[in-house]
Design a protein around this motif. Structure first.
Motif, PDB file in Angstrom:
ATOM      1  N   SER A   1     -44.726  29.857 -32.405  1.00 31.25           N
ATOM      2  CA  SER A   1     -45.297  30.305 -31.134  1.00 31.25           C
ATOM      3  C   SER A   1     -45.027  31.792 -30.906  1.00 31.25           C
ATOM      4  N   ARG A   2     -45.981  32.459 -30.299  1.00 29.72           N
ATOM      5  CA  ARG A   2     -45.812  33.870 -29.948  1.00 29.72           C
ATOM      6  C   ARG A   2     -45.138  34.039 -28.591  1.00 29.72           C
ATOM      7  N   GLU A   3     -44.860  32.929 -27.929  1.00 30.14           N
ATOM      8  CA  GLU A   3     -44.207  32.981 -26.615  1.00 30.14           C
ATOM      9  C   GLU A   3     -42.732  32.655 -26.775  1.00 30.14           C
ATOM     10  N   PRO A   4     -41.868  33.398 -26.067  1.00 28.17           N
ATOM     11  CA  PRO A   4     -40.430  33.109 -26.138  1.00 28.17           C
ATOM     12  C   PRO A   4     -40.136  31.720 -25.592  1.00 28.17           C
ATOM     13  N   MET A   5     -39.449  30.889 -26.407  1.00 21.92           N
ATOM     14  CA  MET A   5     -39.073  29.543 -25.987  1.00 21.92           C
ATOM     15  C   MET A   5     -37.581  29.354 -26.188  1.00 21.92           C
ATOM     16  N   VAL A   6     -36.946  28.773 -25.154  1.00 18.93           N
ATOM     17  CA  VAL A   6     -35.490  28.612 -25.180  1.00 18.93           C
ATOM     18  C   VAL A   6     -35.158  27.191 -24.730  1.00 18.93           C
ATOM     19  N   GLU A   7     -34.200  26.570 -25.409  1.00 23.20           N
ATOM     20  CA  GLU A   7     -33.677  25.268 -24.994  1.00 23.20           C
ATOM     21  C   GLU A   7     -32.251  25.456 -24.493  1.00 23.20           C
ATOM     22  N   LEU A   8     -31.952  24.855 -23.306  1.00 19.31           N
ATOM     23  CA  LEU A   8     -30.631  24.970 -22.696  1.00 19.31           C
ATOM     24  C   LEU A   8     -30.112  23.579 -22.371  1.00 19.31           C
ATOM     25  N   ASN A   9     -28.772  23.450 -22.357  1.00 22.05           N
ATOM     26  CA  ASN A   9     -28.202  22.165 -21.959  1.00 22.05           C
ATOM     27  C   ASN A   9     -28.024  22.126 -20.445  1.00 22.05           C
ATOM     28  N   GLN A  10     -27.396  21.063 -19.953  1.00 21.39           N
ATOM     29  CA  GLN A  10     -27.270  20.883 -18.502  1.00 21.39           C
ATOM     30  C   GLN A  10     -26.406  21.946 -17.836  1.00 21.39           C
TER      31      GLN A  10
ATOM     32  N   TYR B   1     -33.158  21.396 -21.042  1.00 12.63           N
ATOM     33  CA  TYR B   1     -34.150  22.192 -20.319  1.00 12.63           C
ATOM     34  C   TYR B   1     -34.847  23.130 -21.293  1.00 12.63           C
ATOM     35  N   PHE B   2     -36.170  23.211 -21.153  1.00 12.84           N
ATOM     36  CA  PHE B   2     -36.971  24.034 -22.052  1.00 12.84           C
ATOM     37  C   PHE B   2     -37.690  25.105 -21.246  1.00 12.84           C
ATOM     38  N   LEU B   3     -37.460  26.371 -21.617  1.00 10.05           N
ATOM     39  CA  LEU B   3     -38.072  27.502 -20.934  1.00 10.05           C
ATOM     40  C   LEU B   3     -39.108  28.153 -21.832  1.00 10.05           C
ATOM     41  N   VAL B   4     -40.259  28.460 -21.214  1.00  8.95           N
ATOM     42  CA  VAL B   4     -41.306  29.179 -21.929  1.00  8.95           C
ATOM     43  C   VAL B   4     -41.697  30.387 -21.092  1.00  8.95           C
TER      44      VAL B   4
ATOM     45  N   TRP C   1     -28.913  29.971 -12.733  1.00  4.44           N
ATOM     46  CA  TRP C   1     -29.133  28.645 -13.305  1.00  4.44           C
ATOM     47  C   TRP C   1     -29.394  27.593 -12.224  1.00  4.44           C
ATOM     48  N   GLU C   2     -28.654  27.657 -11.118  1.00  2.46           N
ATOM     49  CA  GLU C   2     -28.813  26.680 -10.041  1.00  2.46           C
ATOM     50  C   GLU C   2     -30.215  26.741  -9.443  1.00  2.46           C
ATOM     51  N   TYR C   3     -30.727  27.974  -9.260  1.00  4.47           N
ATOM     52  CA  TYR C   3     -32.075  28.116  -8.706  1.00  4.47           C
ATOM     53  C   TYR C   3     -33.098  27.490  -9.649  1.00  4.47           C
ATOM     54  N   LEU C   4     -32.935  27.714 -10.944  1.00  2.27           N
ATOM     55  CA  LEU C   4     -33.907  27.222 -11.917  1.00  2.27           C
ATOM     56  C   LEU C   4     -33.998  25.698 -11.903  1.00  2.27           C
ATOM     57  N   ILE C   5     -32.865  25.027 -12.002  1.00  4.30           N
ATOM     58  CA  ILE C   5     -32.898  23.563 -12.125  1.00  4.30           C
ATOM     59  C   ILE C   5     -33.320  22.901 -10.814  1.00  4.30           C
ATOM     60  N   ASN C   6     -33.185  23.607  -9.690  1.00  8.75           N
ATOM     61  CA  ASN C   6     -33.591  23.045  -8.398  1.00  8.75           C
ATOM     62  C   ASN C   6     -35.031  23.357  -8.037  1.00  8.75           C
ATOM     63  N   ASN C   7     -35.687  24.202  -8.831  1.00 13.62           N
ATOM     64  CA  ASN C   7     -37.032  24.625  -8.475  1.00 13.62           C
ATOM     65  C   ASN C   7     -37.998  24.536  -9.649  1.00 13.62           C
ATOM     66  N   LEU C   8     -37.788  23.565 -10.516  1.00 17.72           N
ATOM     67  CA  LEU C   8     -38.671  23.422 -11.679  1.00 17.72           C
ATOM     68  C   LEU C   8     -40.121  23.228 -11.264  1.00 17.72           C
TER      69      LEU C   8
ATOM     70  N   THR D   1     -37.968  19.551 -18.305  1.00 11.97           N
ATOM     71  CA  THR D   1     -36.688  18.918 -18.612  1.00 11.97           C
ATOM     72  C   THR D   1     -36.928  17.606 -19.358  1.00 11.97           C
ATOM     73  N   ASP D   2     -35.953  17.251 -20.200  1.00 13.88           N
ATOM     74  CA  ASP D   2     -36.037  16.008 -20.967  1.00 13.88           C
ATOM     75  C   ASP D   2     -34.614  15.605 -21.332  1.00 13.88           C
ATOM     76  N   ALA D   3     -34.466  14.411 -21.878  1.00 15.11           N
ATOM     77  CA  ALA D   3     -33.149  13.938 -22.303  1.00 15.11           C
ATOM     78  C   ALA D   3     -32.998  14.185 -23.807  1.00 15.11           C
ATOM     79  N   HIS D   4     -31.856  14.730 -24.204  1.00 15.78           N
ATOM     80  CA  HIS D   4     -31.580  14.998 -25.619  1.00 15.78           C
ATOM     81  C   HIS D   4     -30.194  14.461 -25.932  1.00 15.78           C
ATOM     82  N   GLN D   5     -30.162  13.412 -26.739  1.00 11.75           N
ATOM     83  CA  GLN D   5     -28.892  12.753 -27.062  1.00 11.75           C
ATOM     84  C   GLN D   5     -28.179  12.331 -25.778  1.00 11.75           C
ATOM     85  N   ASN D   6     -28.964  11.698 -24.897  1.00 13.60           N
ATOM     86  CA  ASN D   6     -28.463  11.161 -23.613  1.00 13.60           C
ATOM     87  C   ASN D   6     -27.956  12.230 -22.655  1.00 13.60           C
ATOM     88  N   GLU D   7     -28.281  13.458 -22.901  1.00 13.16           N
ATOM     89  CA  GLU D   7     -27.908  14.544 -21.992  1.00 13.16           C
ATOM     90  C   GLU D   7     -29.161  15.323 -21.607  1.00 13.16           C
ATOM     91  N   PRO D   8     -29.205  15.831 -20.357  1.00 14.16           N
ATOM     92  CA  PRO D   8     -30.383  16.592 -19.931  1.00 14.16           C
ATOM     93  C   PRO D   8     -30.545  17.849 -20.784  1.00 14.16           C
TER      94      PRO D   8
END
Length: 444
Positions: free
Chosen positions: A15-24, A106-109, A64-71, A97-104
């Protein structure tokens, strides 16, 4: 259809768009090549969301708090400056957001917005305007999901209006909160939105604690991240409705007073120089509503010419000196061209700058009383004249009679019995004379 982890990694990698995966906890777990280059990421576990240093166009950093509360509010327009490079890059930020190995997880694009600096400034100005309108408006503004009424965001005005804290509303639904007092009103709002895409109506609602309130709702459907959402602006009408109720009550009271009184009640607006009357003008003086001009000049022209200048001078002096009450007696022209004697009385109303803006009063027909007083005065005058005339006509012969009794008593009568009779006649005559004098005093 499900995709393998390998396939998804391939998509992100190319992908030409920046993509990041973060844990909870907001710690970066994975990033594609574009994101690594853009944010200069080396060791994922050592970098958290805060290291991305994203800045909203309204000038606020995204934590981080703002992000997860305003998806649900995303995509959000953000900027990012690379190191010492002063060029500002504009992105549309989206997240999921999705579950990964039973933990939340988060995917940012971050989708780049291609354009020059002028377009960046345009986005910045638009975002700033929205921020000011939404967050700084004194009106209550909320964004809810059309499908289920879920609160996505509310401003401070909405918090102040409803009494609920923002944390109590976000993620909750309108029905769960119990804001709607009359459900058919919500149905009407929904139907208007579905048919027209907007709605403008008054409705009642319940604020925190159960108190019933009234508001004016202006709502429109907007699309956020592919979902239909409802942005509603609610203007508090409680104070306005309270004032309207008081005015209606006073209007009803005035109607009752107008029906009960025989006065011609008037209201003079000095700002517009207009004069309005109640029904007393027709009842007392015979003027139909269409015959009455709402001007002060109409009243002035119907004052008797001999009284007009005096009355107008007195009322102008009263207004100029801001005296408490004005009153006067004068003659007023009836519709049949006869004149009525009236007693007129009024009081002034001032604005916050102590300027006289209105004058309210009532005019009473005192013709019968004046005519009765005049008739009584004439009658008293006639009685006085008649009394004076008769007292002189009676006293003249009475004086002669008293004189004769004196002569008889002193010179002509020698018999004691006769002298006693003459003395009684003299005393009776003097009593009559005193009575005539007392009667004359009553009228003079």
């Amino acid at each position: 259809m499900t995709r393998s982890t390998k396939f998804l990694k391939q998509v992100a990698y190319h992908s030409r768009e920046p993509m990041v995966e973060l844990n909870q906890h907001g710690v970066i777990q994975n990033a594609n090549r574009v994101a690594e280059q853009l944010f200069k990421l080396e060791k994922y576990g050592a970098n958290s969301f805060s290291s991305l240093k994203l800045l909203g166009l309204e000038g606020k950093h995204f934590d981080w708090e703002y992000l997860i509360n305003n998806l649900s509010l995303l995509p959000k327009i953000v900027t990012y400056s690379l190191g010492s490079n002063t060029t500002t890059y504009l992105f549309s930020l989206s997240a999921d957001t999705d579950a990964h190995q039973n933990e939340p997880a988060y995917f940012l694009v971050l989708s780049p917005i291609v354009g020059n600096g002028n377009e960046v400034e345009t986005y910045r100005v638009a975002e700033e305007k929205f921020y000011k309108v939404f967050h700084l408006s004194p009106d209550a503004i909320s964004i809810t999901r059309v499908a289920d009424g879920l609160f996505i965001d509310v401003n401070e005005g909405f918090v102040q209006l409803t009494g609920y804290q923002r944390e109590e509303l976000i993620g909750n639904t309108v029905l769960n909160i119990g804001l709607w007092n009359v459900l058919p009103e919500r149905e009407k709002l929904t139907n208007d939105l579905l048919n027209n895409g907007k709605s403008f109506m008054e409705a009642s609602y319940r604020i925190k604690g159960g108190e019933l309130a009234e508001g004016q709702i202006n709502a429109r459907i907007i699309t956020i991240n592919g979902e239909d959402c409802l942005i509603s602006v609610v203007r508090d009408l409680r104070q306005q409705k309270a004032v309207e109720r008081v005015l209606r009550e006073r209007e009803e009271q005035l109607k009752i007073i107008n029906r009960a009184t025989n006065d011609a009640v008037w209201d003079w607006n000095l700002t517009s120089d207009t004069l309005t009357w109640n029904g007393g003008m027709e009842r007392i003086f015979g003027y139909k509503p269409e015959q009455i001009e709402p001007k002060i000049q109409w009243w002035e022209q119907h004052i008797h010419p001999e009284d007009q200048q005096r009355v107008m001078n007195r009322i102008r002096y009263f207004i100029e000196k801001k005296q408490e009450q004005w009153f006067d007696k004068y003659r007023f022209l009836r519709s049949d061209n006869s004149y009525a004697y009236v007693y007129d009385k009024g009081s002034i109303l001032q604005d916050e700058n102590h300027r006289v803006i209105r004058m309210i009063g009532g005019m009473v027909d005192i013709t019968d009383r004046v005519l009765a007083e005049e008739s009584l005065l004439i009658r008293n005058q006639q009685i006085a004249e008649y009394s004076f005339f008769n007292s002189h006509k009676v006293r003249a012969p009475l004086s002669r009679l008293l004189g004769l009794t004196h002569l008889l008593q002193e010179d002509l009568v020698s018999d004691n019995e006769q002298r006693s009779i003459i003395e009684k006649v003299r005393l009776a005559g003097e009593e009559i004379d005193e009575m005539i004098k007392e009667i004359a005093k009553i009228f003079y």
